[in-house]
Write a protein that holds these residues in place. Structure first.
Motif, PDB file in Angstrom:
ATOM      1  N   ILE A 600      75.989  31.681-121.752  1.00  0.00           N
ATOM      2  CA  ILE A 600      76.956  32.608-122.285  1.00  0.00           C
ATOM      3  C   ILE A 600      76.593  32.788-123.778  1.00  0.00           C
ATOM      4  CG2 ILE A 600      79.510  33.243-122.999  1.00  0.00           C
ATOM      5  CD1 ILE A 600      80.541  31.679-120.518  1.00  0.00           C
ATOM      6  N   ASP A 601      76.376  34.020-124.034  1.00  0.00           N
ATOM      7  CA  ASP A 601      75.898  34.456-125.523  1.00  0.00           C
ATOM      8  C   ASP A 601      74.728  33.432-125.825  1.00  0.00           C
ATOM      9  OD1 ASP A 601      77.874  36.286-125.751  1.00  0.00           O
ATOM     10  OD2 ASP A 601      79.381  34.794-126.905  1.00  0.00           O
ATOM     11  N   GLY A 602      73.778  33.263-124.721  1.00  0.00           N
ATOM     12  CA  GLY A 602      72.481  32.400-125.099  1.00  0.00           C
ATOM     13  C   GLY A 602      72.919  30.841-125.180  1.00  0.00           C
ATOM     14  N   VAL A 603      74.130  30.407-124.903  1.00  0.00           N
ATOM     15  CA  VAL A 603      74.316  29.035-124.933  1.00  0.00           C
ATOM     16  C   VAL A 603      74.136  28.484-123.483  1.00  0.00           C
ATOM     17  CG1 VAL A 603      75.805  27.151-125.723  1.00  0.00           C
ATOM     18  CG2 VAL A 603      75.570  29.092-127.112  1.00  0.00           C
ATOM     19  N   GLU A 604      73.269  27.542-123.113  1.00  0.00           N
ATOM     20  CA  GLU A 604      73.459  27.136-121.844  1.00  0.00           C
ATOM     21  C   GLU A 604      74.589  26.320-121.462  1.00  0.00           C
ATOM     22  OE1 GLU A 604      70.746  24.518-118.653  1.00  0.00           O
ATOM     23  OE2 GLU A 604      70.113  24.741-120.627  1.00  0.00           O
ATOM     24  N   ILE A 605      75.406  26.695-120.354  1.00  0.00           N
ATOM     25  CA  ILE A 605      76.676  25.712-120.110  1.00  0.00           C
ATOM     26  C   ILE A 605      76.122  24.727-119.102  1.00  0.00           C
ATOM     27  CG2 ILE A 605      78.983  26.006-119.236  1.00  0.00           C
ATOM     28  CD1 ILE A 605      78.099  27.758-121.510  1.00  0.00           C
ATOM     29  N   THR A 606      75.941  23.418-119.699  1.00  0.00           N
ATOM     30  CA  THR A 606      75.055  22.636-118.726  1.00  0.00           C
ATOM     31  C   THR A 606      76.140  21.958-117.817  1.00  0.00           C
ATOM     32  OG1 THR A 606      75.791  21.172-120.702  1.00  0.00           O
ATOM     33  CG2 THR A 606      73.711  21.941-120.946  1.00  0.00           C
ATOM     34  N   GLY A 607      77.564  22.013-118.080  1.00  0.00           N
ATOM     35  CA  GLY A 607      78.478  21.360-117.164  1.00  0.00           C
ATOM     36  C   GLY A 607      78.411  22.326-115.962  1.00  0.00           C
ATOM     37  N   LEU A 608      77.955  23.220-115.738  1.00  0.00           N
ATOM     38  CA  LEU A 608      78.086  24.275-114.622  1.00  0.00           C
ATOM     39  C   LEU A 608      76.873  23.708-113.718  1.00  0.00           C
ATOM     40  CD1 LEU A 608      79.322  27.464-115.826  1.00  0.00           C
ATOM     41  CD2 LEU A 608      80.577  25.829-114.725  1.00  0.00           C
ATOM     42  N   ARG A 609      76.638  22.696-112.936  1.00  0.00           N
ATOM     43  CA  ARG A 609      75.634  22.397-112.234  1.00  0.00           C
ATOM     44  C   ARG A 609      75.271  23.092-110.879  1.00  0.00           C
ATOM     45  NH1 ARG A 609      78.335  17.988-113.283  1.00  0.00           N
ATOM     46  NH2 ARG A 609      78.901  17.707-110.965  1.00  0.00           N
ATOM     47  N   ALA A 610      73.922  23.412-110.707  1.00  0.00           N
ATOM     48  CA  ALA A 610      73.832  24.233-109.566  1.00  0.00           C
ATOM     49  C   ALA A 610      74.468  23.656-108.464  1.00  0.00           C
ATOM     50  CB  ALA A 610      72.193  24.064-109.359  1.00  0.00           C
ATOM     51  N   ALA A 656      85.236  25.164-114.625  1.00  0.00           N
ATOM     52  CA  ALA A 656      84.295  26.032-115.281  1.00  0.00           C
ATOM     53  C   ALA A 656      84.622  26.525-116.647  1.00  0.00           C
ATOM     54  CB  ALA A 656      84.225  27.511-114.601  1.00  0.00           C
ATOM     55  N   LEU A 657      86.050  26.760-116.922  1.00  0.00           N
ATOM     56  CA  LEU A 657      86.398  27.165-118.047  1.00  0.00           C
ATOM     57  C   LEU A 657      86.238  25.913-119.332  1.00  0.00           C
ATOM     58  CD1 LEU A 657      89.664  29.460-117.611  1.00  0.00           C
ATOM     59  CD2 LEU A 657      87.583  29.981-118.176  1.00  0.00           C
ATOM     60  N   LYS A 658      86.614  24.624-118.668  1.00  0.00           N
ATOM     61  CA  LYS A 658      86.435  23.417-119.516  1.00  0.00           C
ATOM     62  C   LYS A 658      84.994  23.350-119.880  1.00  0.00           C
ATOM     63  CE  LYS A 658      87.332  18.514-119.289  1.00  0.00           C
ATOM     64  NZ  LYS A 658      87.835  17.257-118.619  1.00  0.00           N
ATOM     65  N   ALA A 659      84.137  23.639-118.845  1.00  0.00           N
ATOM     66  CA  ALA A 659      82.602  23.375-119.079  1.00  0.00           C
ATOM     67  C   ALA A 659      82.108  24.461-120.019  1.00  0.00           C
ATOM     68  CB  ALA A 659      81.957  23.408-117.696  1.00  0.00           C
ATOM     69  N   ILE A 660      82.576  25.530-119.962  1.00  0.00           N
ATOM     70  CA  ILE A 660      82.136  26.638-121.176  1.00  0.00           C
ATOM     71  C   ILE A 660      82.915  26.182-122.466  1.00  0.00           C
ATOM     72  CG2 ILE A 660      82.786  28.963-121.914  1.00  0.00           C
ATOM     73  CD1 ILE A 660      82.977  29.626-118.846  1.00  0.00           C
ATOM     74  N   ASP A 661      84.075  25.646-122.475  1.00  0.00           N
ATOM     75  CA  ASP A 661      84.608  25.189-123.881  1.00  0.00           C
ATOM     76  C   ASP A 661      83.783  24.013-124.490  1.00  0.00           C
ATOM     77  OD1 ASP A 661      86.539  27.097-123.867  1.00  0.00           O
ATOM     78  OD2 ASP A 661      87.968  25.860-122.899  1.00  0.00           O
ATOM     79  N   LEU A 662      83.327  23.101-123.608  1.00  0.00           N
ATOM     80  CA  LEU A 662      82.610  22.149-124.182  1.00  0.00           C
ATOM     81  C   LEU A 662      81.132  22.378-124.572  1.00  0.00           C
ATOM     82  CD1 LEU A 662      83.625  19.253-121.398  1.00  0.00           C
ATOM     83  CD2 LEU A 662      84.147  19.252-123.915  1.00  0.00           C
ATOM     84  N   ALA A 663      80.540  23.161-123.716  1.00  0.00           N
ATOM     85  CA  ALA A 663      78.992  23.579-124.183  1.00  0.00           C
ATOM     86  C   ALA A 663      79.151  24.499-125.485  1.00  0.00           C
ATOM     87  CB  ALA A 663      78.576  24.466-123.242  1.00  0.00           C
ATOM     88  N   MET A 664      80.220  25.464-125.696  1.00  0.00           N
ATOM     89  CA  MET A 664      80.034  26.052-126.718  1.00  0.00           C
ATOM     90  C   MET A 664      80.571  25.410-128.042  1.00  0.00           C
ATOM     91  SD  MET A 664      79.284  29.121-125.641  1.00  0.00           S
ATOM     92  CE  MET A 664      79.832  30.424-126.815  1.00  0.00           C
ATOM     93  N   ALA A 665      81.456  24.389-127.940  1.00  0.00           N
ATOM     94  CA  ALA A 665      81.689  23.578-128.976  1.00  0.00           C
ATOM     95  C   ALA A 665      80.390  22.618-129.340  1.00  0.00           C
ATOM     96  CB  ALA A 665      83.050  22.656-128.721  1.00  0.00           C
ATOM     97  N   ALA A 666      79.834  22.094-128.465  1.00  0.00           N
ATOM     98  CA  ALA A 666      78.811  21.323-128.500  1.00  0.00           C
ATOM     99  C   ALA A 666      77.546  22.059-129.440  1.00  0.00           C
ATOM    100  CB  ALA A 666      77.899  20.762-127.431  1.00  0.00           C
ATOM    101  N   ALA A 667      77.539  23.394-129.158  1.00  0.00           N
ATOM    102  CA  ALA A 667      76.772  24.313-129.902  1.00  0.00           C
ATOM    103  C   ALA A 667      77.172  24.906-131.256  1.00  0.00           C
ATOM    104  CB  ALA A 667      76.059  25.611-129.152  1.00  0.00           C
ATOM    105  N   GLY A 668      78.241  24.247-131.502  1.00  0.00           N
ATOM    106  CA  GLY A 668      78.953  24.946-132.990  1.00  0.00           C
ATOM    107  C   GLY A 668      79.361  26.307-133.087  1.00  0.00           C
TER     108      GLY A 668
END
Length: 693
Positions: A600-610, A656-668
């Motif tokens: 999302i917006d170039g940030v990999e959402i690592t919590g969304l595993r294949a 999914a929403l939780k994984a998105i929030d965590l990934a975006m926070a980790a990316a600042g």
């Protein structure tokens, strides 16, 4: 057959005596309107007959000879041809005026084979020379009919007389008008600048000066069906006056004929010799460009003259994309009794010269067919290639770089200079025709290089310009694109090495082509770029054969994402790199089912595993976007064996929403949007622009 408009020159008709006109008519046949006036007619009646009667081929040929050979250079061409064919001077009456000599030759060659050879050779020489009548064309604001022709004639007469007096051209002005199938023709006979040549009057031995004003005949033709004005004059300085004066006389608006370019030679630069072949005009065969004037940069002009200019351009590998072709001479092979080609000289923005006036209509049709005359594509977007050697006014750079221009000035990519040539106001399409000559401190005089555009004073501000520095542009592009690694010096080849772009595990070496790449460029680059995929960035939206992958760019200062997408596509790796690097501009949610990743917006959402429920939910919503997906259908797809309704879909959404929030926070990155929304009838829908593979 009627006489071409260019031959209806009242001053030329009057310079031939009535006795000689009578001799000519006795040989070639009398015009219908003069048959009842054989014993007594005047020059006005001769002109009216030439204008309105159906003329024989012989009379047409005689009038053509009068207009083409009835000049000082025409007399010289006749004398040269006589010497070439060893014809003695006494074989022809030579002690006559320049206008009468070609009529006398025309009559004499009827029964004399040697003089017939002279006649043909003189015509060939004069038609290949430069002493021919030119015309200028201007388009009006609209196709507007003329409602008061007589009143317009009077207005033009008064204005022209006033103008001639003010300009020291005398006070003799005569204007006649007529309408011809929707076209309005104005014939203007007027006096010109005083002449006082040193001469010997017959019967007197002493030399003396003779004061007289020559009479010029100018023709103005307004075609109301398309709103086009054609001006044919002897003195180019009168073109601008007639453009405004006739507009005022016809419509009360001096700027009705705007002065915008009517002809463009851009098509010759874009298609080369192919442009001359891209037509279906009956009667026109092979066409060659035998001369051209090529403007490059600031005051640099290249004049090419050849039996085939395009052959020389190809042999010398000249980059036609650079600069502008301002003038071109074409040779048209046309169907007709004469084997001589028709010569057409085009000088942008509005001048066209045709050697054979009988073929003007055919020439107009041909030039329109190949998109030179009345071109709608003449305002082609400028680019870095055509601006080489990169010395121009700030307006040209803003057209290229837009809002980034000021940034480039601050960083030294564009540096202030004083130009040596500039465009004339209101004549931008004519090129940089004003060459600046210093007069005194801070003042310059712009000397015009074309007769219809007047010279004018220039200030230092008029000559302010900017020059682009390739080395500084390379440094700016590296910073702008975030590139790293060492670079290679390609010398003065127009190539800028920008460094290495990393896309996942793949490396690309980017080379920016400031000019069209030359033959062998690909081999030369590959020899020095082992270990990375070399890609040539083209700052123009065209393809160029370089022997290596090329990436045309939409902008000369592209974004990093644009470059990445273009480079991957150029190397044919679109299906071999993660989708985030190839997603179209504006895509915010990217799902790559091949590698099992979401961004999302170039940030990999690592919590969304294949393969996980949250990943599969995001993939399903992305594929359906912008439509929604029923929650029961999602639940069945995620866990068909469960019997607890839409619970699997709700749980997958929460994770999914939780994984998105965590990934975006980790990316600042702050992210307070809702990428998934629920509908009242039980469905989920993605709210972000998506790209899914």
């Amino acid at each position: 057959m009627q006489l071409p408009l260019a031959y209806l020159d009242g001053s030329v008709v009057e310079e031939v005596s009535l006795d000689l006109w009578r001799k000519l008519f006795l040989v070639v046949g009398w015009p219908e309107s003069l048959k009842s006036k054989k014993k007594s007619f005047n020059h006005e009646e001769v002109l009216a007959a030439l204008q309105g009667d159906d003329l024989s081929d012989d009379l047409l040929q005689a009038v053509e000879a009068l207009n083409e050979l009835g000049t000082e250079s025409g007399r010289e061409a006749i004398e040269i041809a006589m010497k070439d064919r060893r014809v003695l001077p006494e074989a022809l009456q030579m002690d006559v005026g320049e206008r009468e000599l070609p009529i006398i030759l025309f009559l004499a060659q009827k029964g004399n084979a040697a003089l017939a050879e002279v006649f043909l050779r003189a015509q060939a020489q004069i038609q290949d020379g430069t002493d021919r009548r030119r015309y200028h064309e201007f388009m009006g604001k609209e196709a507007k009919p003329v409602s008061h022709l007589a009143e317009s004639r009077g207005t033009l007469l008064d204005e022209t007389k006033r103008y001639c007096i003010e300009q020291g051209l005398g006070d003799h002005v005569q204007v006649t008008t007529f309408e011809d199938d929707g076209a309005y023709i104005f014939h203007v006979l007027r006096s010109h600048h005083m002449k006082k040549p040193l001469a010997v009057v017959p019967g007197h031995g002493a030399r003396a000066t003779i004061a007289y004003r020559p009479v010029h005949a100018d023709t103005l033709r307004y075609d109301a069906s398309v709103g086009r004005l054609r001006i044919s004059v002897r003195a180019s300085s009168m073109v601008e006056y007639y453009r405004k004066a006739l507009a005022r006389a016809l419509f009360g608006d001096p700027m009705f004929f705007s002065g915008e370019a009517v002809c463009s030679l851009k098509i010759l630069q874009q298609l080369g010799r192919g442009a001359l072949e891209a037509h279906a005009v009956a009667g026109v065969g092979r066409v060659r460009m035998t001369e051209c004037l090529w403007e490059r940069g600031d005051g640099d002009f290249l004049h090419i003259r050849s039996s085939d200019c395009f052959r020389n351009i190809e042999e010398l590998n000249l980059p036609l994309e650079e600069g502008n072709i301002l003038q071109a001479k074409l040779k048209l092979q046309v169907v007709g009794r004469s084997t001589r080609p028709v010569t057409v000289n085009i000088r942008v923005p509005s001048r066209i010269e045709v050697s054979n006036k009988h073929q003007e209509k055919l020439v107009d049709e041909f030039l329109t067919a190949i998109n030179i005359r009345n071109s709608k594509e003449r305002a082609a977007q400028a680019n870095l290639w055509c601006l080489y050697p990169w010395r121009h006014r700030i307006e040209s750079w803003r057209e290229i770089f837009g809002a980034e221009t000021d940034t480039l000035i601050r960083r030294g990519v564009l540096v202030p200079i004083r130009l040596s040539s500039v465009q004339a106001p209101d004549h931008g399409g004519a090129g940089k025709v004003l060459l600046a000559h210093p007069i005194e401190k801070g003042e310059f005089y712009g000397v015009s290089q074309t007769p219809e555009i007047p010279s004018r004073s220039l200030s230092a501000t008029d000559l302010d310009g900017f020059e682009m520095k390739p080395v500084e542009l390379r440094l700016h592009l590296r910073t702008h694109l975030g590139l790293k690694g060492s670079t290679i010096d390609w010398g003065d080849s127009g190539l800028l090495d920008l460094g290495v772009l990393e896309v996942g595990d793949t490396q690309f070496r980017l080379i920016y082509a400031l000019r069209r790449p030359q033959a062998g460029t690909g081999d030369r680059i590959r020899a020095k770029t082992a270990g990375a995929h070399p890609v040539l960035l083209l700052p123009v939206s065209v393809d160029a054969e370089a022997g290596m992958p090329t990436a045309p760019l939409r902008e000369p200062l592209p974004s990093s994402k644009d470059v990445t997408r273009a480079v991957i596509a150029a190397c044919g790796l679109t299906n071999k790199v993660p989708a985030v690097f190839t997603a179209p501009e504006g895509s915010r949610l990217v799902v790559d089912s091949r590698v099992g990743k979401v961004w999302i917006d170039g940030v990999e959402i690592t919590g969304l595993r294949a393969g996980s429920h949250p990943f599969r939910l995001m993939e399903a919503l992305a594929r359906a976007c912008p439509e929604g997906v029923p929650t029961d259908a999602l639940a069945k797809d995620l866990s068909g064996a469960r019997l607890d309704g839409d619970t699997p879909a709700r749980q997958a959404k929460t994770l999914a929403l939780k994984a998105i929030d965590l990934a975006m926070a980790a990316a600042g990155r702050s992210f307070d949007e809702k990428p998934i929304v629920s509908g009242p009838s039980g469905y989920y829908r993605c709210t972000l622009p998506v790209h899914v593979v």
